[in-house]
Design an enzyme around this catalytic site. Structure first.
Site, short mmCIF file in Angstrom:
data_model
loop_
_atom_site.label_atom_id
_atom_site.label_comp_id
_atom_site.label_asym_id
_atom_site.label_seq_id
_atom_site.Cartn_x
_atom_site.Cartn_y
_atom_site.Cartn_z
N ASP A 139 -1.73 -0.84 6.17
CA ASP A 139 -1.78 -0.15 7.46
C ASP A 139 -3.19 0.06 7.97
O ASP A 139 -3.38 0.49 9.10
CB ASP A 139 -1.09 1.21 7.36
N ASP B 188 0.88 -1.16 0.00
CA ASP B 188 0.00 0.00 0.00
C ASP B 188 0.93 1.22 0.00
O ASP B 188 2.13 1.10 0.25
CB ASP B 188 -0.88 -0.03 1.25
N ASP C 128 -0.14 5.08 1.06
CA ASP C 128 -0.38 6.03 2.15
C ASP C 128 -0.41 5.31 3.49
O ASP C 128 -1.20 4.40 3.71
CB ASP C 128 -1.70 6.76 1.92
#
Length: 222
Positions: free
Chosen positions: A166, A8, A10
């Site tokens: 995250d 991922d 961000d």
């Protein structure tokens, strides 16, 4: 056997999730409206998951010029993010993946120009064989489409890839696509539920890809 790793962007490569939340908190305070993390978390890792300006208008009993608000928000956000360096451990994991001969992809709910600009700025572009973004799918995370597109472009099967996420929305997308998924929660995602993932780490500095591959390989062979 694990053949690929999909990041991922961000909150995993760049600490942009925390910065956006701080910017939004400060802008909400102008209207004497609080923005609890429990509310804002609906927007993390996806698009259109939470109408933040609708929430502001409701809580503050005000009418917002959405275009002006968004323009200022992104100006403040970009100014801060442009000063950020890559998060700890990212370069180590990328180097490990390269040394192990793994294919490296990126799957992000942001528009493609966003990660590409920052990967170039951070000197990381050359690591990525594939970048799949909002522009490539009809539905972003938690829908699995981004991860499905990513592994297809890398030429691997779901159980031959590990996703690094995250957020709840991102990790749910990875698991729905059939990938293994580890999470590295940050300041704005650490209270999210991650019982569905295959591993949770405080930092990518703690991640040994060789150990992960050996851990997941018996499951592949069953």
């Amino acid at each position: 056997m694990i053949k690929a790793i999909v990041f991922d962007f961000d909150g995993v490569i760049l600490d942009s999730e925390r910065i956006m939340y701080l910017v939004m908190q400060n802008m909400f305070q102008r209207y004497q409206v609080d923005l609890p993390l429990s509310v804002w978390s609906q927007a993390i890792g996806t698009q259109h998951g939470f109408d933040s300006l609708g929430y502001l208008e409701e809580q503050g009993d005000v009418k917002i010029d959405r275009e002006a608000f968004q323009s200022e928000r992104y100006a403040l956000f970009n100014k801060l993010v442009d000063q950020e360096e890559v998060l700890p451990g990212v370069k180590s994991v990328l180097s490990q993946a390269e040394s192990l001969g793994l294919k490296i992809g990126l799957a992000t709910s942001s528009r493609g120009e966003w990660p590409r600009r920052h990967l170039k700025r951070l000197g990381l572009s050359d690591y990525f064989l594939s970048i799949k973004s909002w522009d490539d799918v009809e539905r972003v995370k938690p829908d699995p489409a981004l991860y499905i597109k990513s592994i297809e472009s890398l030429g691997v099967q779901p159980k031959e890839a590990i996703a690094i996420e995250d957020s709840f929305n991102g990790s749910l997308a990875a698991k729905r696509a059939g990938l293994y998924c580890i999470v590295v929660p940050n300041a704005v995602t650490k209270r999210m539920p991650f019982g569905h993932v295959d591993g949770c780490f405080n930092s990518l500095k703690d991640v040994s890809l060789d150990k992960l591959i050996r851990y997941f390989t018996p499951k592949v062979n069953k």
